[in-house]
Design a protein around this motif. Structure first.
Motif, PDB file in Angstrom:
ATOM      1  N   ILE A  50       0.759  -1.212   0.057  1.00 51.14           N
ATOM      2  CA  ILE A  50      -0.107  -0.129  -0.028  1.00 51.14           C
ATOM      3  C   ILE A  50       0.810   1.285  -0.085  1.00 51.14           C
ATOM      4  CG2 ILE A  50      -1.583   1.195   1.541  1.00 51.14           C
ATOM      5  CD1 ILE A  50      -2.835  -1.345   2.263  1.00 51.14           C
ATOM      6  N   LYS A  51       1.727   1.336   1.151  1.00 53.18           N
ATOM      7  CA  LYS A  51       2.815   2.666   1.058  1.00 53.18           C
ATOM      8  C   LYS A  51       3.649   2.487   0.016  1.00 53.18           C
ATOM      9  CE  LYS A  51       0.658   4.709   4.215  1.00 53.18           C
ATOM     10  NZ  LYS A  51       0.123   5.866   3.849  1.00 53.18           N
ATOM     11  N   ALA A  56       5.124   5.389  -4.970  1.00 53.57           N
ATOM     12  CA  ALA A  56       5.287   5.301  -6.695  1.00 53.57           C
ATOM     13  C   ALA A  56       4.330   6.543  -7.442  1.00 53.57           C
ATOM     14  CB  ALA A  56       5.158   3.829  -7.143  1.00 53.57           C
ATOM     15  N   HIS A  57       3.291   6.349  -6.706  1.00 50.18           N
ATOM     16  CA  HIS A  57       2.294   7.307  -7.621  1.00 50.18           C
ATOM     17  C   HIS A  57       2.112   8.920  -7.042  1.00 50.18           C
ATOM     18  CE1 HIS A  57       0.837   4.161  -9.905  1.00 50.18           C
ATOM     19  NE2 HIS A  57       0.702   3.263  -8.869  1.00 50.18           N
ATOM     20  N   ASN A  58       3.459   9.238  -6.141  1.00 51.02           N
ATOM     21  CA  ASN A  58       3.616  10.577  -5.695  1.00 51.02           C
ATOM     22  C   ASN A  58       2.407  11.221  -4.744  1.00 51.02           C
ATOM     23  OD1 ASN A  58       6.171  11.040  -7.098  1.00 51.02           O
ATOM     24  ND2 ASN A  58       4.680  11.508  -8.940  1.00 51.02           N
ATOM     25  N   ARG A  59       2.034   9.822  -3.918  1.00 53.47           N
ATOM     26  CA  ARG A  59       1.047  10.439  -3.008  1.00 53.47           C
ATOM     27  C   ARG A  59       1.949  10.424  -1.651  1.00 53.47           C
ATOM     28  NH1 ARG A  59      -1.404   5.599  -4.573  1.00 53.47           N
ATOM     29  NH2 ARG A  59      -2.571   5.601  -6.142  1.00 53.47           N
ATOM     30  N   ASN A  60       1.592  11.004  -0.721  1.00 52.63           N
ATOM     31  CA  ASN A  60       2.390  11.484   0.582  1.00 52.63           C
ATOM     32  C   ASN A  60       2.767  10.400   1.374  1.00 52.63           C
ATOM     33  OD1 ASN A  60       3.276  13.282   2.466  1.00 52.63           O
ATOM     34  ND2 ASN A  60       1.426  13.708   3.490  1.00 52.63           N
ATOM     35  N   VAL A  61       3.900  10.106   1.510  1.00 53.31           N
ATOM     36  CA  VAL A  61       4.371   9.132   2.454  1.00 53.31           C
ATOM     37  C   VAL A  61       5.370   9.842   3.248  1.00 53.31           C
ATOM     38  CG1 VAL A  61       5.473   6.820   2.493  1.00 53.31           C
ATOM     39  CG2 VAL A  61       3.976   7.303   0.594  1.00 53.31           C
ATOM     40  N   ASP A  62       5.179   9.998   4.368  1.00 53.83           N
ATOM     41  CA  ASP A  62       6.256  10.877   5.316  1.00 53.83           C
ATOM     42  C   ASP A  62       7.348   9.847   5.918  1.00 53.83           C
ATOM     43  OD1 ASP A  62       5.296   9.648   7.837  1.00 53.83           O
ATOM     44  OD2 ASP A  62       3.878  10.952   7.932  1.00 53.83           O
TER      45      ASP A  62
END
Length: 111
Positions: A50-51, A56-62
């Motif tokens: 999931i993360k 990989a799709h430039n969604r926010n992962v801190d």
């Protein structure tokens, strides 16, 4: 991704049935795979999936989420070693969080 490759290797080594174009999610969700994996290992693999997709799709992962996934990957690696090496070390080293290089540089600058 490490987790996706690992699952592919497990499918091959365990001779599990799998459609040629099965996705990572489909492999993780297949009953034949779920019956062989603990709920804890499956949860770790899904978290990485999931993360990993988010990143990989430039969604926010801190940073905290990334460090948690590094830890989950370490624990999966520990499990695979203990399960398939034939050796079990009760004193297998605990996970140590990587040192932030920027923090180290700042500390050195303050000496």
């Amino acid at each position: 991704c490490f987790a996706e490759q690992l699952v592919g290797i497990l499918y091959r080594e365990l001779n599990l049935p799998c459609e040629k174009n099965a996705t990572f999610f489909e492999k993780l969700s297949a009953p034949c795979f779920g019956e062989l994996m603990s709920a804890d290992i499956l949860a770790k693999l899904h978290a990485i999936r999931i993360k990993g997709n988010d990143a990989a799709h430039n969604r926010n992962v801190d940073k905290g989420q990334c460090l948690q996934l590094v830890k989950e990957t370490y624990l999966i690696s520990q499990w695979i070693y203990k399960t398939y090496s034939g050796e079990f070390y009760s004193d297998y080293p605990d996970f140590v969080e990587p040192v932030d290089q920027q923090d180290s540089i700042l500390k050195l600058g303050n000496l």
